[in-house]
Write an enzyme that holds these catalytic residues in place. Structure first.
Site, PDB file in Angstrom:
ATOM      1  N   TYR A 171       0.864  -1.183   0.000  1.00 39.68           N
ATOM      2  CA  TYR A 171       0.000   0.000   0.000  1.00 39.68           C
ATOM      3  C   TYR A 171       0.906   1.239   0.000  1.00 39.68           C
ATOM      4  CZ  TYR A 171      -2.994  -3.675   2.016  1.00 39.68           C
ATOM      5  OH  TYR A 171      -3.639  -4.856   2.276  1.00 39.68           O
ATOM      6  N   GLU A 189       1.349  -0.766  -4.973  1.00 36.98           N
ATOM      7  CA  GLU A 189       0.248   0.188  -4.818  1.00 36.98           C
ATOM      8  C   GLU A 189      -0.782  -0.057  -5.916  1.00 36.98           C
ATOM      9  OE1 GLU A 189      -2.472   2.870  -4.326  1.00 36.98           O
ATOM     10  OE2 GLU A 189      -0.897   2.693  -2.813  1.00 36.98           O
ATOM     11  N   ASP A 191       1.065  -0.105   5.067  1.00 38.00           N
ATOM     12  CA  ASP A 191       0.271   1.043   5.519  1.00 38.00           C
ATOM     13  C   ASP A 191      -1.089   0.963   4.838  1.00 38.00           C
ATOM     14  OD1 ASP A 191      -0.680   3.457   6.424  1.00 38.00           O
ATOM     15  OD2 ASP A 191       0.707   4.701   5.270  1.00 38.00           O
ATOM     16  N   CYS A 223      -4.076   3.316  10.827  1.00 35.38           N
ATOM     17  CA  CYS A 223      -4.881   4.483  11.192  1.00 35.38           C
ATOM     18  C   CYS A 223      -6.183   4.082  11.871  1.00 35.38           C
ATOM     19  CB  CYS A 223      -5.165   5.355   9.968  1.00 35.38           C
ATOM     20  SG  CYS A 223      -6.022   4.506   8.626  1.00 35.38           S
TER      21      CYS A 223
END
Length: 409
Positions: A263, A287, A339, A366
């Site tokens: 990612y 990605e 991530d 996150c």
């Protein structure tokens, strides 16, 4: 809605739940209450009673305030406004900054204990300058929606109602100065305002064709699309660069292994690893967005062993497994940085990593619940949580960032 929607009830709040709402109980039923703080007694208005297991409500009056309650940092979001007419995006703005971090710490600790069976001690660290600014002025980009009259504003929480505003105090001074609050944008859905650290301020109105901007992190410049993903806090790219560099176990790092940045976006964290371990570092950024991959290729060009490939992470890892010949994994001895989006990496990706068996994972998260779930999945494949740090990348919201190191025993 049922017959209880719109009803006012008195509740004492017990704890903070993931998502930025406090938990109360009414006749044994859980009620999630916005704009409240654990320990308070409030008068709340039921907004959603469709679920049997829980209801939702909004604080309309604070009867017994917490010592941590403060006037809301954004008048458009305060409880002085009617429920449903409060600007979203600053759901912790009524809470003292230090206590916000304690609440976020509790959510992260509880998630890891409940989902992964781990007892951790972690502090939610402030980013440079935030305490001096009272947690304001950190967003380098904002997205505003357009109401039926063409006015700009965020949506109300859990709603598609646009709340017109004339300020955005979480945004940097430069972003606020560049935001055309008084103009009308009828015919468009959104207006993005961004002031990159390396390019001029710009507006992205509706579905504009992307253009290339540059963001500076320390001495390094990253090319990316103005419509592409970039960390929004002015200090987040530098903070995460250092955090990832520190999270890598040096004794386990092999610069010649098949190291990955999953990612990877435009290559920020791949560059962080390559900067830390030198010009011979081999690392591939993966990605899904092909334009971001193109930018990552450019941003990583100075390292001969660094590159970028476009593809969905789960499919890319599956293809890597299928190309594996013999008993040796292509990730043998490797460090994998990941991530993922807020939903986390998930079962398929964590299972693939478990089978490919890199030496260590550095997981940037996150969402604390998604992180805890994925840590538990990694543990099932022989990894243990070696260290974790947390950062307040989103002051006055419920969001928290964490960087975890998982080592294969």
């Amino acid at each position: 809605m049922g017959e209880n929607a719109g009803r006012d009830v008195e509740l004492t709040l017990e704890r903070m739940a993931h998502g930025g709402v406090a938990v109360g109980r009414l006749d044994g039923r859980v009620v999630f209450v916005s704009d409240a703080i654990p320990g308070e007694t409030v008068r709340a208005r039921i907004s959603d009673d469709r679920k049997k297991s829980f209801w939702r409500a909004d604080t309309v009056e604070v009867l017994e305030p917490s010592e941590h309650r403060r006037p809301h940092v954004w008048s458009a979001a305060g409880i002085e406004n009617p429920p449903g007419r409060r600007a979203g995006g600053a759901e912790f703005g009524h809470i003292a900054l230090a206590h916000q971090r304690e609440l976020k710490r509790g959510i992260l600790v509880e998630a890891l204990q409940r989902m992964a069976g781990l007892e951790v001690d972690v502090e939610v660290e402030a980013l440079p300058g935030d305490d001096d600014r009272g947690g304001l002025g950190w967003r380098t980009r904002i997205r505003l929606h357009v109401d039926e009259e063409g006015r700009l504003g965020p949506m109300a929480a859990r709603s598609h109602t646009v709340i017109p505003v004339t300020d955005a105090p979480l945004a940097t001074d430069a972003v606020q100065a560049a935001t055309p609050f008084e103009e009308r944008f009828s015919g468009f859905d959104t207006v993005d305002v961004l002031v990159p650290n390396g390019s001029d301020a710009r507006l992205v109105i509706g579905e504009q064709k992307p253009t290339v901007i540059h963001e500076r992190v320390g001495d390094r410049s990253f090319a990316l699309d103005d419509t592409g993903f970039w960390q929004v806090h002015r200090e987040a790219p530098a903070t995460l660069t250092r955090a990832v560099q520190d999270a890598v176990d040096v004794e386990l790092f092999d610069p010649r292994a098949g190291n990955l940045d999953l990612y990877g976006g435009v290559g920020l964290l791949a560059a962080a690893v390559a900067d830390r371990f030198g010009p011979s570092t081999r690392i591939t950024s993966v990605e899904a967005d092909p334009r971001a991959t193109d930018h990552a290729s450019e941003n990583l060009a100075e390292w001969l062993g660094a590159g970028a490939e476009s593809g969905r992470v789960d499919r890319w890892l599956r293809a890597l497994q299928e190309r594996t010949a013999g008993d040796r994994s292509p990730l043998d001895g490797a460090t994998v940085v990941l991530d993922p989006p807020r939903s986390g990496a998930g079962v398929d990706v964590m299972a693939a990593l478990g089978r490919l068996a890199p030496a260590q994972l550095v997981y940037v998260a996150c969402d604390p619940v998604a992180l805890a779930r994925d840590v538990a999945l990694a543990e099932a494949h022989g990894y243990r949580l070696a260290r974790i740090r947390a950062f307040d990348l989103f002051p006055h919201t419920h969001h928290v960032e964490a960087v975890a190191t998982l080592i294969r025993d």
